[in-house]
Motif scaffolding. Sequence first.
Motif, mmCIF file in Angstrom:
data_model
loop_
_atom_site.group_PDB
_atom_site.id
_atom_site.type_symbol
_atom_site.label_atom_id
_atom_site.label_comp_id
_atom_site.label_asym_id
_atom_site.label_seq_id
_atom_site.Cartn_x
_atom_site.Cartn_y
_atom_site.Cartn_z
ATOM 1 N N GLN A 79 0.831 -1.204 0.000
ATOM 2 C CA GLN A 79 0.000 0.000 0.000
ATOM 3 C C GLN A 79 0.874 1.267 0.000
ATOM 4 O O GLN A 79 0.619 2.193 -0.761
ATOM 5 N N ASP A 80 1.909 1.260 0.851
ATOM 6 C CA ASP A 80 2.776 2.450 0.941
ATOM 7 C C ASP A 80 3.495 2.694 -0.378
ATOM 8 O O ASP A 80 3.603 3.836 -0.840
ATOM 9 N N ARG A 81 3.985 1.599 -0.973
ATOM 10 C CA ARG A 81 4.709 1.736 -2.240
ATOM 11 C C ARG A 81 3.763 2.294 -3.320
ATOM 12 O O ARG A 81 4.121 3.181 -4.081
ATOM 13 N N TYR A 82 2.555 1.763 -3.325
ATOM 14 C CA TYR A 82 1.569 2.202 -4.322
ATOM 15 C C TYR A 82 1.299 3.697 -4.169
ATOM 16 O O TYR A 82 1.311 4.458 -5.141
ATOM 17 N N ASN A 83 1.084 4.128 -2.936
ATOM 18 C CA ASN A 83 0.716 5.531 -2.718
ATOM 19 C C ASN A 83 1.879 6.497 -2.934
ATOM 20 O O ASN A 83 1.661 7.625 -3.382
ATOM 21 N N ALA A 84 3.097 6.025 -2.629
ATOM 22 C CA ALA A 84 4.250 6.895 -2.906
ATOM 23 C C ALA A 84 4.315 7.164 -4.410
ATOM 24 O O ALA A 84 4.544 8.303 -4.846
ATOM 25 N N ALA A 85 4.059 6.119 -5.211
ATOM 26 C CA ALA A 85 4.099 6.282 -6.673
ATOM 27 C C ALA A 85 2.967 7.199 -7.137
ATOM 28 O O ALA A 85 3.167 8.077 -7.987
ATOM 29 N N ILE A 86 1.782 7.020 -6.563
ATOM 30 C CA ILE A 86 0.635 7.856 -6.949
ATOM 31 C C ILE A 86 0.937 9.324 -6.671
ATOM 32 O O ILE A 86 0.739 10.197 -7.525
ATOM 33 N N GLN A 87 1.440 9.614 -5.476
ATOM 34 C CA GLN A 87 1.690 11.015 -5.119
ATOM 35 C C GLN A 87 2.810 11.604 -5.971
ATOM 36 O O GLN A 87 2.763 12.769 -6.356
#
Length: 501
Positions: free
Chosen positions: A429-437
């Motif tokens: 989840q953290d990896r996904y959101n870092a990429a999104i932001q």
Amino acid sequence: MTTTQTLDVAVIGGGFAGIGAAIRLKQRGIENFAILERGAALGGTWRDNTYPGAACDIPSRLYSYSFAPNPNWSQTYSGSAEILGYIEGMAAQYRLRPHVRFGCTVTGIVFDEDAGMWDVAVEGAAPVRARTVVLASGPLANASFPAIRGIETYEGHKIHSARWDHDYDFTGKRVAVIGTGASAVQIIPELVHKAASVKVFQRTPGWVLPRVNRRTGPITKGLYRHVPVAESLARRAWFYGHESVALGVVWNTPLTRVVELVGRAQLRRQVRDPWLRRQLTPDFRAGCKRLLMTDDYYPALQRDNCKLITWPIARLAPHGIRTAEGVEHQADCIVFATGFDVSKTGTPIPITGRDGRVLAEEWSRGAYAYKSVAVSGYPNLFFTFGPNSGPGHNSALVYMEAQIDYLVAAIGAILDRDLRMLDVRRDRQDRYNAAIQRRLTATTWNSGCHSWYLTDDGFNATMYPGFATQYVHQLRELRLEDYHVVAADAGTRAARIAAVS
Ligand code: NAP
């Protein structure tokens, strides 16, 4: 209170997403579910938004589910009544009514980790227990009146665009409209035909682009009815047409200038008066706020009985609106086309997950999720239209359909494998959101304007920074390795802690 029934799935909300999820659950052979709907009818935002002129600015062929094609759309951009009819038609065709509990306001959900169950509290009724929950309450469900000074002192009639008062007769009335967003530009061209006068209070002018609407003739409808592949090809053409627009609308690129040129050309073509043109010229990148697709708005503003007011509103007075330069504009009725209370830093209902964690606290600085659908620590709970799933250039229904197919696959896995928990891994989840932001920094939404997409401190918890194709692709497959998978017979939490210590 006693618990009445254990469901396999509690679907919260009976709008487009809830109905779509219910259909796909049924098609997957899952029947033990209920749709918990706080209203007295299905349809969500299309049940609530019945203002004159209400329509969708995405072509109906694309603003519909691919698994429920409708060859009978009357025009390119259908109105709200026709869209609501489509939703009700799906509910009837798939026999969803027995699953719907109307007047069922969910006040909170709590996860019971030992049982692998969600306890769903319902206002004035027995709680519901469910193995899985689909939160389909929608981002645009709560109409919001703005915090304008003196609003409570105004003695005339107040109408919110999303709660239209059909009993109010506008004939001969002096009407004020606050707001010039997607709802307002549909309402104003209708109001000018009835009211004696319409004053439009604009805070920020938006980018207005042409919307070419065409009626669908009987031959085309017949073709779509008898040759379904033609319907699906037409949908595909609309889809890729919208995808190509992303290059200038989603990302802040030289192509954004082309979109702005189209907007400026529309303004020049439709508005003669240079001062009015200047007042209507946006000062932010096209796409940063939602594009306004209409051919009727600028002509309506220039009718003799319509006036654009650009002075900031100072306060409401008993008989009208006072603007900052000291003028009071008298109004018999004020239409608030001021949008919705969109929760970007909280949750629509209280949600308590594993170990008593509270999602509203975790989201207090901005919402996030794994692929917008699941949140770590809140197993067996799935969102439609969750964080960072908003499109700026394509149909929300395309995104919703992808979410629904993904969450139905997850629910199927929970039921088929008799799982107690499917809980997304925090690191994924953290990896996904870092990429999104990271990807969001290059988008038009983050290019510096104020919009409902952003929190007060500029965090974008709303939009997906990419093509719809990418969004759909990432949800095509449920990868169980992204989740902690706990079997039903894995022992209780206390036993697991005891075993470790
Ligand atoms: P909106 O886009 O949030 O627009 C609200 C309008 O009210 C803006 O012009 C805003 O000005 C103004 N406003 C808000 N508070 C104000 C205040 N205190 N004083 C003066 N002006 C104020 O709301 P909406 O038009 O209802 O649309 C919301 C969303 O619904 C859209 O973004 C879209 O997703 C959806 N929608 C879709 C369609 C469709 O055809 N698909 C149609 C309607 C709505 P500022 O711009 O300065 O904030």
